[in-house]
Scaffold this motif. Sequence first.
Motif, PDB file in Angstrom:
ATOM      1  N   ALA A 272       0.830  -1.216   0.000  1.00 46.97           N
ATOM      2  CA  ALA A 272       0.000   0.000   0.000  1.00 46.97           C
ATOM      3  C   ALA A 272       0.856   1.254   0.000  1.00 46.97           C
ATOM      4  N   SER A 273       1.997   1.180  -0.646  1.00 48.35           N
ATOM      5  CA  SER A 273       2.862   2.357  -0.678  1.00 48.35           C
ATOM      6  C   SER A 273       3.555   2.496  -2.035  1.00 48.35           C
ATOM      7  N   THR A 349      -0.115  14.177  -2.395  1.00 47.77           N
ATOM      8  CA  THR A 349      -0.197  12.988  -1.553  1.00 47.77           C
ATOM      9  C   THR A 349       1.121  12.224  -1.570  1.00 47.77           C
ATOM     10  N   GLY A 351       3.498   8.997  -1.194  1.00 48.50           N
ATOM     11  CA  GLY A 351       3.217   7.609  -1.550  1.00 48.50           C
ATOM     12  C   GLY A 351       3.373   6.633  -0.399  1.00 48.50           C
ATOM     13  N   VAL A 352       2.678   6.901   0.695  1.00 47.51           N
ATOM     14  CA  VAL A 352       2.729   5.975   1.834  1.00 47.51           C
ATOM     15  C   VAL A 352       1.300   5.613   2.237  1.00 47.51           C
ATOM     16  N   ARG A 388      -5.860   0.833  -4.572  1.00 45.55           N
ATOM     17  CA  ARG A 388      -5.598   2.094  -5.270  1.00 45.55           C
ATOM     18  C   ARG A 388      -4.105   2.324  -5.475  1.00 45.55           C
ATOM     19  N   THR A 389      -3.300   1.791  -4.555  1.00 46.12           N
ATOM     20  CA  THR A 389      -1.859   1.943  -4.744  1.00 46.12           C
ATOM     21  C   THR A 389      -1.402   1.155  -5.975  1.00 46.12           C
ATOM     22  N   ASN A 392      -2.219   3.328  -8.741  1.00 40.86           N
ATOM     23  CA  ASN A 392      -1.275   4.455  -8.805  1.00 40.86           C
ATOM     24  C   ASN A 392       0.013   4.077  -9.539  1.00 40.86           C
TER      25      ASN A 392
HETATM   26  N1  ASP Z   1      -1.117   4.569  -0.387  1.00 42.47           N
HETATM   27  C1  ASP Z   1      -1.215   5.391  -1.559  1.00 42.47           C
HETATM   28  C2  ASP Z   1       0.092   5.298  -2.328  1.00 42.47           C
HETATM   29  O1  ASP Z   1       1.123   5.081  -1.749  1.00 42.47           O
HETATM   30  C3  ASP Z   1      -1.520   6.801  -1.242  1.00 42.47           C
HETATM   31  C4  ASP Z   1      -2.915   6.880  -0.682  1.00 42.47           C
HETATM   32  O2  ASP Z   1      -3.851   6.942  -1.478  1.00 42.47           O
HETATM   33  O3  ASP Z   1      -3.081   6.848   0.523  1.00 42.47           O
HETATM   34  O4  ASP Z   1       0.098   5.434  -3.529  1.00 42.47           O
END
Ligand code: ASP
Length: 435
Positions: A272-273, A349, A351-352, A388-389, A392
């Motif tokens: 998730a990061s 945002t 990336g964490v 979602r990560t 991304n």
């Molecule tokens: N966890 C997502 C990421 O690292 C960021 C988020 O949407 O909280 O891309």
Amino acid sequence: MNSIFDPRYLTRNILIGMTLGGAIGVVLNQMGATPDNPGFIAGELFQFIGDIFVRSLQVLVVPLVLLSLIVGTASLDDVRKLGRIGVKTLIFYIGTTAVAISIAMLMAVLFRAGSGFELNLETAFSVKESPGLREVLTNVFPKNPFASMAEGNMLQVIVFAILFGISMCLAGAPGQRVLDLARDLNEVVMKLVVVLMIAAPFGVLALVGKTFAIQGFGTIAALGQYFLLVLGALLIHAFMTYGILLKVFTGLSPLRFFKQMRRVQLFAFSTASSNATLPLNLENAQHNLGVNRSIGSFTIPLGATINMDGTAIMQGVATVFISTALGVELGIQGYLMVILTATLASVGTAGVPGVGLVMLAMVFQQVGLPLEAIGVIMGVDRLLDMVRTAVNVTGDAIVSTIVAKSEGEFSQEIFDAEEPQWEERTLVPTKVGRL
Ligand code: ASP
């Protein structure tokens, strides 16, 4: 058995780690693990292994972004090329994010997200002050490069690295000498990525195990509509928008692309990061997607920092869901405002894990929704964060491939190569010796 430690089987090993972690997590959850009382395995053991793993990846991020961007920028034969690549990349990053959030809001409006949902604002969510728009923009510019690196402020590191790379380009012989050194250092850090990947299946097992152990599955049922809408929009964007973009702009096969991206997506899902996934995404773009290093080293770190389509999708659905549940009419103007702020929020945002939720506060503030309402969707956020990560990081790789192809910096041979092409390439001994 040795193949557990063999990076050539990375995709399979990560998948095994994830599945095992998920299964153990669900069992622990059934045995009563909760966020407040996770028990020894989830709360201590998994937490311990997961923390060490994520820290080991995070330690690479600043050196990797700095070095790869310096090398990428300074290696361009013509500084004007940087401008062209930069503009193209930014247009695609911002464009895809705006499309992502539009899809999300459209779906949320069509499915009347939030109507009939009993909103209980007692579940107060205390947000740390989220930064205002002006602050987000000012913060892009570093005032002390060492402070930016120490704080892990990636946008500032990126700006500094690009400026430094441009000066190296212009400095002639001294610039060339620094470039040789930076190239060597970059090579060594990339090798460290491969070394760390040996631990990936265990790290992933621990991270997924912990998440599933403390995840309240009841919350998902209660917020089922919201959960499914975010998930649906994420999948549509990942497979349709990206697939169409790739086909239209490059003629490449989306199926092949997704195949070449699997390991990165699994990894992003587990951690998730985006930041923790950056080293692998960078490596994969070069050795599995065929994106030339001069492009990938610029576009991937930039994307990991500013391109968060999945996050924007969550924010779009969340805004419509909450406003409808509260009976607040946002109107066309409000929706446009959401598109604008969520796109900017995605730039800001980090990336964490979980930051997307904090940045949602910025969107809510702009359209006048109560911040406490964010607490309502918090319970399902971690699982959505994982998905979602993955979106991304896929967005970063898609744009990198498109830009690389348009610049003629793309290798069809690598893109078409069957696995495990990149590991073998990466494991080829360099000057120093075998892994
Ligand atoms: N966890 C997502 C990421 O690292 C960021 C988020 O949407 O909280 O891309």
